[in-house]
Design a protein around this motif. Structure first.
Motif, PDB file in Angstrom:
ATOM      1  N   VAL A   1     -79.932  28.805 -87.903  1.00 13.02           N
ATOM      2  CA  VAL A   1     -80.885  28.285 -86.903  1.00 13.02           C
ATOM      3  C   VAL A   1     -80.779  29.096 -85.624  1.00 13.02           C
TER       4      VAL A   1
ATOM      5  N   LEU B   1     -81.907  20.720 -85.237  1.00 16.92           N
ATOM      6  CA  LEU B   1     -82.841  21.525 -86.027  1.00 16.92           C
ATOM      7  C   LEU B   1     -82.252  21.898 -87.381  1.00 16.92           C
TER       8      LEU B   1
ATOM      9  N   THR C   1     -82.635  18.798 -89.508  1.00 20.88           N
ATOM     10  CA  THR C   1     -84.041  18.543 -89.855  1.00 20.88           C
ATOM     11  C   THR C   1     -84.559  19.575 -90.849  1.00 20.88           C
ATOM     12  N   LEU C   2     -84.299  20.845 -90.582  1.00 19.24           N
ATOM     13  CA  LEU C   2     -84.761  21.893 -91.494  1.00 19.24           C
ATOM     14  C   LEU C   2     -84.069  21.792 -92.849  1.00 19.24           C
ATOM     15  N   ASP C   3     -82.817  21.372 -92.849  1.00 21.07           N
ATOM     16  CA  ASP C   3     -82.112  21.180 -94.113  1.00 21.07           C
ATOM     17  C   ASP C   3     -82.765  20.077 -94.938  1.00 21.07           C
TER      18      ASP C   3
ATOM     19  N   ILE D   1     -85.914  19.226 -94.789  1.00 21.05           N
ATOM     20  CA  ILE D   1     -87.189  19.773 -95.265  1.00 21.05           C
ATOM     21  C   ILE D   1     -86.961  20.663 -96.482  1.00 21.05           C
TER      22      ILE D   1
ATOM     23  N   LEU E   1     -78.737  24.701 -94.797  1.00 19.43           N
ATOM     24  CA  LEU E   1     -79.055  25.533 -93.642  1.00 19.43           C
ATOM     25  C   LEU E   1     -77.956  25.351 -92.603  1.00 19.43           C
TER      26      LEU E   1
END
Length: 95
Positions: free
Chosen positions: A8, A27, A30-32, A34, A3
């Motif tokens: 983002v 973010l 963190t999203l990566d 997840i 990501l």
């Protein structure tokens, strides 16, 4: 799937979120993580696993469809300025 900060930033724009560049980087990281975890879960063989809605078995509590807290009509209408049997009488407001 990696990501990017641009992705983002695009999602934040769609969600009308004002993020600082530092928040965008945090973010993205963190999203990566997840997404990487989800990819790991996606590789699991679940062919013999029954679908579940809860981790813990929960029984749905059923009860009889019986009114248990019916109101006392006479008590409700005791202070009504006007009534017709069990109904409130109100002035007409729409012609």
């Amino acid at each position: 799937m990696k990501l990017t900060v641009d992705q983002v930033r695009h999602v934040a724009l769609l969600a009308r979120l004002a993020l600082t560049p530092e928040e965008e980087r945090e973010l993205a990281a963190t999203l990566d993580q997840i997404l990487q975890h989800m990819e790991t879960l996606d590789r699991l063989d679940t062919t013999n696993v029954d679908p579940t809605a809860h981790i813990v078995a929960v029984d749905t509590p059923w009860r009889e469809d019986v009114v248990t807290n019916a109101a006392d009509t006479d008590a409700l209408l005791a202070n009504a300025p006007a009534r017709d049997d069990d109904l409130f009488l109100v002035p007409k407001i729409i012609d």
